[in-house]
Design a protein around this motif. Structure first.
Motif, mmCIF file in Angstrom:
data_model
loop_
_atom_site.group_PDB
_atom_site.id
_atom_site.type_symbol
_atom_site.label_atom_id
_atom_site.label_comp_id
_atom_site.label_asym_id
_atom_site.label_seq_id
_atom_site.Cartn_x
_atom_site.Cartn_y
_atom_site.Cartn_z
ATOM 1 N N GLU A 233 0.860 -1.156 0.014
ATOM 2 C CA GLU A 233 0.024 0.074 -0.156
ATOM 3 C C GLU A 233 0.950 1.382 0.151
ATOM 4 O O GLU A 233 0.514 2.158 -0.511
ATOM 5 N N GLY A 234 1.813 1.094 0.741
ATOM 6 C CA GLY A 234 2.642 2.292 0.779
ATOM 7 C C GLY A 234 3.416 2.817 -0.786
ATOM 8 O O GLY A 234 3.555 3.900 -1.103
ATOM 9 N N GLU A 235 3.797 1.577 -1.325
ATOM 10 C CA GLU A 235 4.057 2.192 -2.983
ATOM 11 C C GLU A 235 2.987 2.834 -3.876
ATOM 12 O O GLU A 235 3.154 3.570 -4.518
ATOM 13 N N LYS A 236 1.851 2.431 -3.325
ATOM 14 C CA LYS A 236 0.609 2.988 -4.234
ATOM 15 C C LYS A 236 0.514 4.354 -3.956
ATOM 16 O O LYS A 236 -0.061 5.195 -4.723
ATOM 17 N N LEU A 237 0.627 4.646 -2.431
ATOM 18 C CA LEU A 237 0.591 6.184 -2.015
ATOM 19 C C LEU A 237 1.722 7.087 -2.673
ATOM 20 O O LEU A 237 1.293 7.834 -3.012
ATOM 21 N N ILE A 238 2.763 6.378 -2.872
ATOM 22 C CA ILE A 238 3.993 7.163 -3.319
ATOM 23 C C ILE A 238 3.490 7.587 -4.941
ATOM 24 O O ILE A 238 3.438 8.715 -5.142
ATOM 25 N N GLU A 239 2.889 6.485 -5.774
ATOM 26 C CA GLU A 239 2.650 6.658 -6.897
ATOM 27 C C GLU A 239 1.132 7.652 -7.141
ATOM 28 O O GLU A 239 1.354 8.572 -7.976
ATOM 29 N N LYS A 240 0.370 7.525 -6.257
ATOM 30 C CA LYS A 240 -0.806 8.174 -6.544
ATOM 31 C C LYS A 240 -0.690 9.579 -6.187
ATOM 32 O O LYS A 240 -1.346 10.526 -6.859
ATOM 33 N N PHE A 241 0.354 9.935 -5.272
ATOM 34 C CA PHE A 241 0.125 11.425 -4.723
ATOM 35 C C PHE A 241 1.554 12.252 -5.221
ATOM 36 O O PHE A 241 2.070 12.896 -5.033
ATOM 37 N N ASN A 242 2.368 11.243 -6.275
ATOM 38 C CA ASN A 242 3.652 11.693 -6.856
ATOM 39 C C ASN A 242 4.402 12.434 -5.638
ATOM 40 O O ASN A 242 4.944 13.584 -5.816
ATOM 41 N N LEU A 243 4.845 11.535 -4.929
ATOM 42 C CA LEU A 243 5.854 11.621 -3.731
ATOM 43 C C LEU A 243 7.164 11.521 -4.051
ATOM 44 O O LEU A 243 8.313 12.000 -3.358
ATOM 45 N N GLY A 244 7.474 10.916 -5.171
ATOM 46 C CA GLY A 244 8.897 10.371 -5.549
ATOM 47 C C GLY A 244 9.000 9.248 -6.454
ATOM 48 O O GLY A 244 7.991 9.241 -7.366
ATOM 49 N N TRP A 245 9.887 8.328 -6.291
ATOM 50 C CA TRP A 245 9.944 7.101 -7.075
ATOM 51 C C TRP A 245 9.937 5.863 -6.339
ATOM 52 O O TRP A 245 9.987 5.844 -5.372
ATOM 53 N N VAL A 246 9.619 4.775 -7.283
ATOM 54 C CA VAL A 246 9.174 3.754 -6.609
ATOM 55 C C VAL A 246 10.241 2.511 -7.474
ATOM 56 O O VAL A 246 10.168 2.581 -8.418
ATOM 57 N N ALA A 247 10.740 1.803 -6.464
ATOM 58 C CA ALA A 247 11.697 0.574 -7.012
ATOM 59 C C ALA A 247 10.973 -0.925 -6.578
ATOM 60 O O ALA A 247 10.503 -0.999 -5.420
ATOM 61 N N GLN A 248 11.220 -1.780 -7.262
ATOM 62 C CA GLN A 248 10.471 -3.115 -7.282
ATOM 63 C C GLN A 248 10.897 -3.873 -5.853
ATOM 64 O O GLN A 248 12.193 -3.878 -5.590
#
Length: 387
Positions: A324-339
């Protein structure tokens, strides 16, 4: 003025997300005309030793910012030995029972879970038709323990599942810090009253100042517990230091291993700064280009509170934990996500971040997003309507 009691394992002067979360809740309720009391162990986290000012005490009472705080005896221990950790939990549980027997308990009680055993003792002793029990669930145990490799599916695990069910069943209201937690509770008790209570911080946000365009290596920082779940030691081993300089703040079970790694590998561009207060940390974090939020393994139900704290500070994030944390980063454009768990992907993501991207404009956008979507007081008011 309505009386309310909070039972927790973590509270200042202890540091960390759990301590901050409960402190803000207590302080927020007090500001909204609640008479707040807190029961917590003598400070010992994360060192596993009672803090110097509290050594040799059986209990300590203090009144801080109009909040009554009862610090009870605990056999402090952070050993990897499961028996010793169980003894530590049992010692605090016995202190709780003693407190319940000799003190008047308010009609409204908020119980922090985990640890499951402490929550169970509170639920079993404080059950009453005249009392409202609110269970604040920050992590899903025993599921989280299984995913971390700390537990195995055996008799002990089955017993913990029964304790978990008992706690949910006898709670009048369940607070969950993630949608996954609430979905889990709903799957077990479809009619249970639930409420999404995120770990939003409550502090004065800094003004984002203009900075010159960054050149050279990215200065990446991690701040928090240096424990098994975070996997900072492995992260230090796997990072490609061609692109970044890695700064670390915090303490925990992996601290010595990390310090040894730094000493034995001078080519690794790592700087360990030790522990600092939360107020001091907030100032220091503003000097870095971005921060990383890692989890060694994806943990169902877990949403690191660092997401909301760093957003309020306006710091771009690299999230490396899945869920869920990954989804929040992407939803609110808070930075970058790594697998999650893929260090090759993490290094690839870091290598593609242009230093000019981490400027004051992106920081202001992140901070504004936090103001609009992660508001502690707005959430607290909705919770108060439920209490």
């Amino acid at each position: 003025m309505k009386d309310i009691l909070i039972i927790t394992n973590y509270f200042p002067p202890e540091t960390g997300a759990a301590s901050n979360r409960i402190f803000h809740l207590a302080e927020g309720l007090q500001k909204h005309n609640f008479k707040v009391s807190v029961i917590t162990p003598l400070p010992n986290y994360p060192r596993g030793k009672v803090f110097k000012d509290y050594k040799g005490r059986f209990k300590v009472y203090s009144l801080e910012n109009s909040i009554s705080i009862y610090r009870l005896w605990i056999y402090a221990n952070n050993s990897k030995n499961k028996l010793l950790r169980l003894i530590a939990m049992l010692s605090y549980s016995f202190s709780l029972i003693w407190f319940f027997l000799w003190n008047k308990i308010p009609k409204t009680v908020i119980v922090q879970s985990p640890p499951l055993l402490v929550a169970f003792i509170s639920m079993i002793f404080l059950r009453s038709k005249k009392r409202k029990l609110i269970l604040n669930v920050s992590d899903l145990w025993p599921i989280a323990g299984l995913e971390l490799g700390a537990l195995k599916k055996n008799f002990s695990y089955s017993l913990l599942e029964k304790i978990e069910l008992f706690n949910y069943k006898h709670a009048d209201l369940v607070l969950g810090q993630s949608e996954e937690i609430l979905s889990h509770v709903r799957s077990l008790f479809s009619k249970k009253e639930i409420f999404l209570y995120r770990n939003y911080p409550d502090f004065d946000a800094p003004e984002i100042s203009e900075k010159p365009i960054q050149t050279g290596k990215l200065k990446m920082v991690y701040a928090g517990l240096l424990g098994i779940a975070q996997g900072i030691y492995k992260l230090c081993q796997e990072l490609n230091y061609t692109y970044i300089q890695f700064h670390i703040y915090g303490a925990g079970s992996e601290q010595q291993k990390i310090e040894n790694l730094i000493s034995n590998n001078p080519k690794h561009d790592i700087v360990y700064h030790g522990e600092v207060t939360r107020q001091e940390l907030h100032k220091k974090l503003l000097n870095y280009d971005l921060t990383i939020i890692p989890l060694l393994n994806r943990i169902y139900g877990s949403v690191p509170s660092k997401i909301f704290e760093y957003a309020r500070l306006g710091i771009p994030m690299v999230y490396f934990g899945g869920g869920e944390g990954e989804k929040l980063i992407e939803k609110f454009n808070l930075g970058w996500v790594a697998q999650s768990g893929n260090y090759n992907d993490l290094n690839k993501v870091l290598s593609q971040i242009n230093p000019s991207e981490v400027n004051s404009n992106i920081r202001k956008e992140i901070q504004q997003t936090a103001f609009e979507n992660f508001n502690f007081n707005s959430q607290l008011k909705l919770l108060i309507d439920k209490i």
